[in-house]
Design an enzyme around this catalytic site. Structure first.
Site, PDB file in Angstrom:
ATOM      1  CB  ALA A 145       8.394  -1.498 -14.789  1.00 17.52           C
TER       2      ALA A 145
ATOM      3  CB  SER B 136      19.891   6.594  -0.974  1.00 21.62           C
ATOM      4  OG  SER B 136      19.345   5.279  -0.548  1.00 21.62           O
TER       5      SER B 136
ATOM      6  CB  ALA C 285      14.847   4.651 -11.447  1.00 22.53           C
TER       7      ALA C 285
ATOM      8  CB  CYS D 216     -25.418  -5.065   8.066  1.00 23.43           C
ATOM      9  SG  CYS D 216     -23.763  -5.604   8.640  1.00 23.43           S
TER      10      CYS D 216
ATOM     11  CB  CYS E 226     -23.519  -6.974   3.779  1.00 22.13           C
ATOM     12  SG  CYS E 226     -23.459  -7.638   5.748  1.00 22.13           S
TER      13      CYS E 226
ATOM     14  CG  LEU F 241       9.252  -2.324  -9.319  1.00 24.72           C
ATOM     15  CD1 LEU F 241       8.641  -3.134 -10.602  1.00 24.72           C
ATOM     16  CD2 LEU F 241       9.418  -2.808  -7.853  1.00 24.72           C
TER      17      LEU F 241
ATOM     18  CD  GLU G  51     -23.765  -1.672   8.296  1.00 30.81           C
ATOM     19  OE1 GLU G  51     -23.912  -1.562   7.157  1.00 30.81           O
ATOM     20  OE2 GLU G  51     -22.621  -2.226   8.873  1.00 30.81           O
TER      21      GLU G  51
ATOM     22  CB  ALA H 190      12.643   9.986  -0.573  1.00 33.75           C
TER      23      ALA H 190
END
Length: 374
Positions: A308, A174, A303, A90, A81, A305, A58, A160
């Protein structure tokens, strides 16, 4: 519901476009854009929030509009705000400028602001309306809303895989499944994120840098790009300072169950999860990240983490880069979830976007949990 004119939609669309210019720089603040226009639709001033601690959208728009702002309409993507933080409110700036109307896309979820900025404007005799292009505005700042409302970041899990769903060869190799264009696209996602999360397994296998490697010119900004906070889950303290990422610039949060005996650089902050169990409690980690002002979390993990996070219903979005490769039946698959016996147990996804990135397909999907609170 309030009716808005075609002109109102055009002005708010411009404000949203302006707000997006801050996607690489404003965190932990939300992206905000503002347009000051007269009642015939002539744009008098525009602005967007560029960096935390600097003037809000603003203010920039009012500076450009000058005295022409008196009697004009302010279109802003988030409620102005009303409190003194690192910058003045603002809402007061709009009052002092003499605007006649403020149209906000969405109310600010921050309890310090929510409804108070609009109330301040109304007390000053300024007409206010809220809700124009609300969903677009909320999506723009989905991480900010998640952090304030749900007390955790918006989590995007990057994957991926080859066409036959493989993520690595049997020996763990990989690099690289995807092409250069997809890897460049990942760098842009890193740049937009407040933090990047991975696990100790990925660090032990790949010894990655996990940094953002685009320049200001490549990002189209005129300031030094930020490095996202790198968050490493290392429940068993398997990592050492010899890994590459610990020697690179940028902050690192090492999440573990007890403090590591190793001496890390000063840029490394260790956070202990004291919940019961042998591993770092991921919900507790998400809450801690939210307290640190992390709104958008980008996950590049193995895989275990990744699975999970899905089991704890902490993933909001999946981004999958699928390469035109066949890696064979002995290669490692994604295997993100435990074995299921019934289709009702499957995690449903909602496609958001499908596009080509170089030679690869980029699939973006929202995760649809059965819990109505998600």
């Amino acid at each position: 519901m309030a009716e808005y004119s075609r002109l109102d939609h055009q002005m708010m669309a411009l404000a949203l476009k302006l707000a997006r210019a801050g996607r690489y720089t404003v965190s932990p603040n939300p992206m905000v854009g503002c347009v000051i226009a007269d009642h015939q639709g002539q744009v008098l001033g525009t602005g967007w929030h560029q960096r935390a601690g600097e003037p809000h959208a603003e203010v920039y728009a009012l500076r450009e509009a000058g005295s022409k702002a008196r009697g004009a309409i302010a279109y802003v993507t988030l409620e102005p705000c009303s409190h003194f933080g690192r910058t003045p409110p603002c809402a007061q700036a709009l009052i002092d400028a003499g605007v006649s109307k403020v149209i906000a896309a969405i109310q600010d979820p921050n309890p310090q602001v929510s409804g108070k900025g609009l109330a301040m404007l109304q007390r000053a005799g300024i007409e206010t309306r809220v809700g124009l292009m609300r969903e677009q505005a909320k999506t723009l700042n989905r991480g900010f809303f998640s952090r304030i409302v749900h007390h955790r970041p918006f989590v995007t899990l990057k994957l991926a895989a080859s066409l036959d769903g493989k993520t690595a060869m049997a020996n763990g190799h990989s690099q690289w499944i995807t092409g250069e264009a997809a890897r460049l696209d990942v760098q842009h996602h890193r740049a937009k994120s407040c933090a990047l999360l991975t696990g100790s397994g990925t660090v032990l296998i790949d010894d990655p840098s996990l940094n953002m490697r685009l320049t200001a010119t490549e990002l189209g900004i005129n300031t030094t790009p930020r490095q996202p906070l790198r968050v490493i889950v290392d429940s068993k303290n398997q990592l050492t300072p010899r890994h590459r990422l610990f020697s690179l610039p940028g902050e690192i949060l090492l999440a573990n169950k007890r403090a590591s005996p190793h001496i890390y650089p000063r840029s490394v902050y260790q956070w202990q999860c004291h919940d019961k169990g042998p591993r770092v409690a991921l919900p507790a980690l998400m809450a801690h990240l939210a307290q640190r002002g992390i709104s958008n979390l980008w996950v590049e993990a193995g895989a275990a983490l990744a699975g999970a996070l899905l089991e704890h219903k902490l993933v909001d979005e999946l981004v999958l880069y699928q390469a035109p490769k066949l890696m064979g039946d002995k290669a490692k698959g994604m295997a993100l979830m435990p074995s299921l016996s019934h289709m009702d147990q499957a995690t449903n996804l909602s496609w958001q976007d499908v596009r080509m990135v170089g030679e690869d397909i980029k699939l973006t999907a929202r995760v649809c949990y059965q819990d109505p609170g998600k």
